[in-house]
Design an enzyme around this catalytic site. Structure first.
Site, PDB file in Angstrom:
ATOM      1  N   ARG A   1      -1.126  63.657  40.883  1.00 22.17           N
ATOM      2  CA  ARG A   1      -0.443  62.469  40.371  1.00 22.17           C
ATOM      3  C   ARG A   1      -0.262  62.531  38.847  1.00 22.17           C
ATOM      4  O   ARG A   1       0.769  62.097  38.328  1.00 22.17           O
ATOM      5  CB  ARG A   1      -1.241  61.212  40.747  1.00 22.17           C
ATOM      6  CG  ARG A   1      -1.359  60.955  42.237  1.00 22.17           C
ATOM      7  CD  ARG A   1      -0.089  60.357  42.822  1.00 22.17           C
ATOM      8  NE  ARG A   1      -0.203  60.071  44.242  1.00 22.17           N
ATOM      9  CZ  ARG A   1      -0.647  58.922  44.736  1.00 22.17           C
ATOM     10  NH1 ARG A   1      -1.034  57.956  43.922  1.00 22.17           N
ATOM     11  NH2 ARG A   1      -0.701  58.736  46.041  1.00 22.17           N
TER      12      ARG A   1
ATOM     13  N   ASP B   1      -0.065  40.791  39.535  1.00 20.48           N
ATOM     14  CA  ASP B   1      -0.425  42.185  39.759  1.00 20.48           C
ATOM     15  C   ASP B   1      -0.882  42.770  38.433  1.00 20.48           C
ATOM     16  O   ASP B   1      -0.430  42.334  37.364  1.00 20.48           O
ATOM     17  CB  ASP B   1       0.745  42.985  40.321  1.00 20.48           C
ATOM     18  CG  ASP B   1       0.284  44.246  41.029  1.00 20.48           C
ATOM     19  OD1 ASP B   1       0.149  44.224  42.271  1.00 20.48           O
ATOM     20  OD2 ASP B   1       0.024  45.260  40.349  1.00 20.48           O
TER      21      ASP B   1
END
Length: 288
Positions: free
Chosen positions: A47, A156
């Site tokens: 990633r 979030d």
């Protein structure tokens, strides 16, 4: 691609030492509550190699140095986005929305009509689909909700996905997840072009979006009637999960509902304050 777990370095494109992994794992644990086991090392490499390449660094050590510097605050958001999987779609885990529509919202609508404050929290809203589905469900049961003190808070920790949520525009293929009888209420008919569609303005009226780290103090002053926090706690270790469940219990009204993800389970001291109310749905039974 494989990452060595016994050797101090990898044989891949970028040097990734045990110390590099420790620094990254400690940072995301302290700041975001994310728990990276050693078994996640290959995932971390794959990633973050993209970020290292984009930044023009030669190895993970240079990247870790950036993360720990005053200039690294912005990069920490990219780090979070890279390490978490924001997989969501409209009406995911539909049983929760069915329960809201059939069992919970009729009572909450009566409470709002009588002058009470009603609050629903989408506590890990990702790109916003959950929040818009909540708003659509509310309006089906209680069309006049915008006239009362009835609000949905959607938060979030990731500013990248939160920007998408606020924009409320999605690829046309995601529309297939919206039931046919709900499309007219949810989709702005003027927006379906260039391969995207936008949420209807009536849904936006009910929702307030904001960035919030669940590991930090929460600024909300009013208690909630319903909290949805689904598939976020899977990134936390057991002790962090238990603290989160307890904090949710503290900010829920007595009789309020907590809905979590299909692979998550309520645990720790908070479990004694809730009763099962359905599939991964819990109702607060204690007054405090």
């Amino acid at each position: 691609m494989s990452i060595a777990t016994k050797s101090s370095e990898t044989r891949d494109e970028y040097t990734f030492t045990d110390e590099d992994f420790r620094v990254i794992a400690q940072l995301v644990k302290n700041k975001y509550g994310l728990f990276l086991q050693e078994s996640k090392r290959a995932l971390v490499y794959s990633r973050l190699a993209k970020r290292i390449r984009a930044l023009g660094f030669n190895n993970f050590r240079e990247y870790c140095k950036l993360l720990g510097s005053p200039a690294g605050e912005a990069e920490q958001s990219h780090l979070l986005t890279a390490l978490t999987t924001n997989v969501t779609h409209f009406f995911r885990e539909k049983h929760h929305f069915d329960q809201l529509q059939n069992e919970i919202l009729p009572t909450l609508s009566q409470a709002a009509r009588s002058g009470e404050t009603v609050r629903i929290w989408s506590a890990a809203c990702s790109a916003g689909q959950e929040a818009y589905c909540l708003a659509a469900t509310v309006l089906e049961v209680f069309p006049e909700a915008p006239r009362f003190d009835f609000k949905i808070l959607a938060t979030d920790v990731d500013p990248v996905v939160l920007k998408k949520a606020k924009k409320g525009q999605y690829p046309r293929e995601e529309r297939d997840a919206i039931p046919a009888d709900r499309i007219a209420r949810m989709v702005d008919p003027q927006s379906v072009n260039d391969g995207v569609f936008a949420m209807h303005h009536s849904l936006r009226e009910l929702i307030s979006f904001g960035q919030l780290n669940l590991m930090e103090p929460w600024p909300m002053r009013k208690r909630f009637d319903v909290i949805m926090c689904r598939n976020a706690a899977i990134y936390f270790d057991k002790s962090t999960q238990m603290r989160l469940w307890s904090r949710f219990g503290e900010i829920l009204k007595p009789g309020g509902y907590l809905m979590i993800g299909h692979s998550e389970r309520l645990s720790g001291p908070a479990a004694a304050k809730f009763e099962s109310a359905g599939i991964t749905s819990y109702r607060k039974t204690h007054a405090n």
